[in-house]
Enzyme design. Structure first.
Site, short mmCIF file in Angstrom:
data_model
loop_
_atom_site.label_atom_id
_atom_site.label_comp_id
_atom_site.label_asym_id
_atom_site.label_seq_id
_atom_site.Cartn_x
_atom_site.Cartn_y
_atom_site.Cartn_z
N SER A 414 -15.30 57.21 -15.84
CA SER A 414 -15.00 58.52 -16.43
C SER A 414 -15.33 59.67 -15.49
O SER A 414 -14.78 60.75 -15.62
CB SER A 414 -15.76 58.69 -17.74
OG SER A 414 -17.16 58.51 -17.52
N HIS A 435 -16.55 48.86 -23.11
CA HIS A 435 -16.59 50.32 -23.05
C HIS A 435 -15.77 50.74 -21.83
O HIS A 435 -16.29 50.80 -20.71
CB HIS A 435 -18.03 50.81 -22.94
CG HIS A 435 -18.93 50.31 -24.02
ND1 HIS A 435 -19.08 50.94 -25.24
CD2 HIS A 435 -19.70 49.19 -24.09
CE1 HIS A 435 -19.92 50.27 -26.00
NE2 HIS A 435 -20.31 49.19 -25.33
N THR A 436 -14.48 50.98 -22.04
CA THR A 436 -13.56 51.18 -20.92
C THR A 436 -13.86 52.43 -20.10
O THR A 436 -13.55 52.48 -18.91
CB THR A 436 -12.10 51.23 -21.41
OG1 THR A 436 -11.96 52.30 -22.34
CG2 THR A 436 -11.71 49.92 -22.07
N CYS A 437 -14.46 53.43 -20.74
CA CYS A 437 -14.76 54.65 -19.98
C CYS A 437 -15.83 54.40 -18.92
O CYS A 437 -15.93 55.15 -17.94
CB CYS A 437 -15.23 55.75 -20.92
SG CYS A 437 -13.95 56.31 -22.08
N PHE A 438 -16.64 53.35 -19.14
CA PHE A 438 -17.76 53.10 -18.24
C PHE A 438 -17.65 51.75 -17.54
O PHE A 438 -18.60 51.29 -16.91
CB PHE A 438 -19.07 53.19 -19.03
CG PHE A 438 -19.19 54.44 -19.85
CD1 PHE A 438 -19.03 54.39 -21.23
CD2 PHE A 438 -19.40 55.67 -19.24
CE1 PHE A 438 -19.11 55.56 -21.99
CE2 PHE A 438 -19.48 56.82 -19.99
CZ PHE A 438 -19.33 56.77 -21.37
#
Length: 469
Positions: A414, A435-438
């Site tokens: 992100s 947790h795709t953002c991280f």
């Protein structure tokens, strides 16, 4: 000889249909999912990207690696295939890329974001309406993707998921705007007859150009690989006979024979035949080409005209619209520093997933380490999966199935580069969560390897959507 391979495989699964390309190559349609594939669903795991199975004159099966232009008797699925970031021009590419990024048009200075709200079931039409209704400056703002009915907040992961899911839909040959090339598994080219499949095809190709440019601009990737001449057309480079070899080897061999021999006995003219929905249509390559015979003196002109027709003239309006859409976001002149191979990596990332590189650039939290037995089991499971499932696992955790040009060390999160992360969480009964953002997977401390592998498989295959982290 493909019929020899299919004869003993029995009937196709329900909902599947086998058809043939204009070059006689079989492909398969899954009418339930509206997807097409080269892989026969009756066979074992598909071949790695770029490989093809053929039958020798003596009946033995052999394998062709189109990437290296080599053949072998041994099934590549029995070997560890590793390509990763070991690309000879990687260092030069990084310098080019940093310079390219520094000269990209800046987003508007005013605060704000580009919000795009879509439904997964209608992601193509929703995205088309949203993107085509916005000003260019807005499309350069920070993307804020909202999937209807899902409460996830987009700090980068949803944008990557949007590009991934959208490109899977917009490059699907099922809709008739794109088609598979004659060779090279899953490599796409523009369908010259796209206008017959969709009267609004030019606007869609303009949209496709915008999406590809937006992916590059925002540091994301699209899930689609194209024939090499397509990247050359974007860069404004001439197409050569050698490019034909990667797309249609039979035509390449025919044209090469003409170069090496006198073609007058073939009774050819400056025209070409193509299959338009079952009807063979003859098209002049030059003015009154059907009246001009190909001789030993004009054969090079014929070959040049044929290549120009096959790769340029037939799709000129589609390419023009694609380039116009791309140029709206990123000036095409700024791509001049890249060659066609680098442009492919810029847009699409690396095809094969190098597990060793993946391991090297992974970090751990919650008590896990590289030597923890659960982490060791995790990598054992990853190595046991074929490349397609590895890509799906990567997509599950990071939002994209592609790896950046220089490998996992440049995986984006992100807030810029962020390593893949495995964190200890949950119990033996829980499924892994992402947790795709991280770029983080929460991996429970399972009691044994087989439980871990099965839970991982179920998580990747049977879960979807996002929640608030």
């Amino acid at each position: 000889r493909s019929d020899v391979l299919f004869a003993t495989l029995g009937p196709l699964p329900e909902g599947y249909e086998m058809r043939y390309t204009r070059y006689g190559r079989p492909f398969f349609i899954n009418h339930r999912t509206q997807e097409t594939t080269w892989h026969d669903p009756r066979q074992e795991d598909p071949l790695p990207m770029g490989w093809e199975m053929r039958v020798h004159s003596d009946g033995r099966v052999f394998y062709v690696d189109h990437a290296t232009k080599s053949t072998q008797w041994e099934d590549p699925r029995k070997n560890k295939v590793s390509s990763g970031p070991a690309i000879q021009y990687s260092r030069d590419y990084k310098v080019k890329y940093e310079n390219f990024k520094a000269h990209l048009p800046k987003p508007p200075t005013s605060n704000g974001k580009c919000e795009i709200k879509v439904k997964r079931a209608s992601i193509l039409t929703d995205s088309f309406e949203a993107v085509m209704s916005k000003q260019t400056e807005d499309l350069r703002r920070r993307l804020w993707i909202v999937f209807a009915g899902e409460p996830g907040l987009d700090y980068g992961g949803l944008a990557r998921e949007w590009f991934y899911a959208l490109s899977r839909d917009m490059f699907n040959p099922y809709y008739g705007l794109w088609e598979y090339s004659a060779i090279d598994n899953y490599t796409l080219q523009i369908n010259p007859n796209s206008g017959l499949c969709d009267p609004d095809h030019e606007r869609f190709f303009n949209f496709f150009g915008k999406i590809c440019a937006m992916a590059v601009y925002h540091g994301k990737l699209v899930d689609g690989f194209f024939i090499r001449p397509f990247y050359k057309l974007i860069l404004g480079k001439p197409i050569t006979l050698e490019d034909m070899a990667e797309v249609d080897i039979e035509t390449y061999n025919s044209l090469k024979w003409i170069i090496d021999n006198d073609p007058e006995d073939l009774c050819l003219t400056f025209s070409a035949q193509e299959d338009k929905f079952g009807e063979m249509v003859e098209t002049p390559l030059v003015a009154n080409g059907d009246q001009i015979e190909v001789t030993n003196f004009n054969k090079m002109g014929y070959i040049k005209a044929y290549i120009d027709w096959k790769f340029v003239k037939r799709i000129s309006s589609q390419v023009k619209c694609f380039k116009a859409g791309f140029n709206d976001i990123i000036p095409l002149r700024s791509l001049a520093v890249f060659d066609e191979n680098e442009l492919e990596y810029l847009m699409c990332g690396i095809t094969q997933i190098d597990v060793e590189d993946w391991c090297t650039y992974t970090e751990f939290k919650g008590g896990y380490s590289a030597t923890h037995h659960v982490v060791v089991w995790f990598w054992k499971a990853v190595r046991s999966f074929d490349n397609e499932f590895r890509a799906r696992l990567l997509q599950f955790v990071t939002g994209t199935s592609r790896v950046p040009m220089n490998g996992f060390r440049e995986l984006q999160g992100s807030n810029g580069p962020q390593k893949f992360c495995i964190e200890k969480w949950g119990s033996n009964q829980d499924l892994p969560r992402a947790h795709t953002c991280f770029n983080r997977i929460d991996l429970p401390p399972y009691n044994d390897y087989h439980t871990l592998r099965e839970k991982l498989r179920v998580a990747v295959e049977c879960t979807g959507g996002f929640d608030i982290d």
